[in-house]
Design a protein around this motif. Structure first.
Motif, PDB file in Angstrom:
ATOM      1  N   ILE A 199       0.840  -1.204   0.000  1.00  0.00           N
ATOM      2  CA  ILE A 199       0.000   0.000   0.000  1.00  0.00           C
ATOM      3  C   ILE A 199       0.874   1.253   0.000  1.00  0.00           C
ATOM      4  N   GLN A 200       1.913   1.267   0.800  1.00  0.00           N
ATOM      5  CA  GLN A 200       2.815   2.428   0.835  1.00  0.00           C
ATOM      6  C   GLN A 200       3.547   2.589  -0.503  1.00  0.00           C
ATOM      7  N   SER A 201       3.946   1.493  -1.101  1.00  0.00           N
ATOM      8  CA  SER A 201       4.599   1.534  -2.410  1.00  0.00           C
ATOM      9  C   SER A 201       3.656   2.120  -3.456  1.00  0.00           C
ATOM     10  N   TYR A 202       2.405   1.688  -3.442  1.00  0.00           N
ATOM     11  CA  TYR A 202       1.424   2.193  -4.401  1.00  0.00           C
ATOM     12  C   TYR A 202       1.198   3.697  -4.207  1.00  0.00           C
ATOM     13  N   LYS A 203       1.149   4.135  -2.955  1.00  0.00           N
ATOM     14  CA  LYS A 203       0.980   5.570  -2.690  1.00  0.00           C
ATOM     15  C   LYS A 203       2.163   6.367  -3.233  1.00  0.00           C
ATOM     16  N   ARG A 204       3.383   5.850  -3.031  1.00  0.00           N
ATOM     17  CA  ARG A 204       4.570   6.543  -3.552  1.00  0.00           C
ATOM     18  C   ARG A 204       4.523   6.653  -5.075  1.00  0.00           C
ATOM     19  N   ALA A 205       3.919   5.657  -5.714  1.00  0.00           N
ATOM     20  CA  ALA A 205       3.841   5.657  -7.184  1.00  0.00           C
ATOM     21  C   ALA A 205       2.774   6.602  -7.713  1.00  0.00           C
ATOM     22  N   GLY A 206       1.792   6.970  -6.874  1.00  0.00           N
ATOM     23  CA  GLY A 206       0.742   7.886  -7.323  1.00  0.00           C
ATOM     24  C   GLY A 206      -0.670   7.367  -7.177  1.00  0.00           C
ATOM     25  N   PHE A 207      -0.852   6.184  -6.616  1.00  0.00           N
ATOM     26  CA  PHE A 207      -2.196   5.666  -6.362  1.00  0.00           C
ATOM     27  C   PHE A 207      -2.762   6.305  -5.089  1.00  0.00           C
ATOM     28  N   ARG A 208      -4.079   6.475  -5.060  1.00  0.00           N
ATOM     29  CA  ARG A 208      -4.778   6.978  -3.870  1.00  0.00           C
ATOM     30  C   ARG A 208      -5.790   5.941  -3.418  1.00  0.00           C
ATOM     31  N   THR A 209      -5.955   5.852  -2.107  1.00  0.00           N
ATOM     32  CA  THR A 209      -6.938   4.925  -1.549  1.00  0.00           C
ATOM     33  C   THR A 209      -8.341   5.444  -1.849  1.00  0.00           C
ATOM     34  N   GLU A 210      -9.189   4.542  -2.358  1.00  0.00           N
ATOM     35  CA  GLU A 210     -10.575   4.908  -2.651  1.00  0.00           C
ATOM     36  C   GLU A 210     -11.542   4.317  -1.639  1.00  0.00           C
TER      37      GLU A 210
END
Length: 194
Positions: free
Chosen positions: A139-150
């Motif tokens: 989840i932290q990796s995805y956030k660093r890449a530009g994903f946001r939690t929906e």
């Protein structure tokens, strides 16, 4: 970035081929990989070959092998599947199969490259993913890449008598472009003396 071989500072993404089947099967047979997937079991060569023929080779999925540039070692795979051209969206997925490559930021860099590929080469508007809530490193990796939690689907997955929460995340093209532009603006200009 070449549209067929996205490349970053530390990783190169090369298109997956049928010849990569033994590597994918090896990685997806590791409990540390398959326990973070919905299948929760090793993958058979015939299953991966069917995936290649039914999805990758037909264009329903854009899949790459993640190669660590310094050593030229394949370390995992990244993809956008369920590509829907009419709604301009697709589903993101990744796994780092080589345990020695985990925790080094290679997955985050591969995710950024794949978002760029999805938005620029595939023309997508939205790239989404789902991840087990306990997988905080992902989840932290995805956030660093530009994903946001929906959102979080509570008790959405049942395995071995236990329910798991699923976190849904997405990157929207305009938000990603703004984030990318802001990141580039924060970098010092090498042509201007400090």
């Amino acid at each position: 970035m070449s549209p067929n071989n996205p490349e970053g500072a530390r990783v190169l993404l090369r298109p997956i081929a049928l010849e990569d089947t033994p590597l994918i099967v090896k990685w997806r047979s590791l409990p540390s990989v398959y326990m973070n997937l919905y299948s929760r079991r090793p993958t058979l060569p015939s299953e991966h070959e069917a995936w290649m023929r039914g999805y990758v080779l037909t264009g329903k999925c854009a899949q790459f092998i993640i190669v660590e540039k310094e050593t030229q070692t394949p370390v995992g795979s990244v993809f956008i599947k369920n590509i829907d051209r009419s709604t301009q969206k697709g589903e993101y997925g990744i796994f780092i199969g080589e345990e020695s490559a985990r925790g080094k930021g290679l997955g985050s860099e591969a995710a950024r490259l794949m978002l760029q590929y999805g938005f620029e080469a595939l023309g997508l508007h939205r790239i989404y993913l789902s991840v087990f809530a306990y997988n905080q490193a992902a989840i932290q990796s995805y956030k660093r890449a530009g994903f946001r939690t929906e959102g979080v689907f509570r008790d959405d997955f049942l395995y071995d008598g236990r329910y798991e929460d699923i976190v849904w995340m997405a990157a929207i093209r305009e938000e990603w472009e703004r984030l990318t532009w802001e990141t580039e603006q924060a970098q010092p200009d090498p042509c201007v003396p400090a």
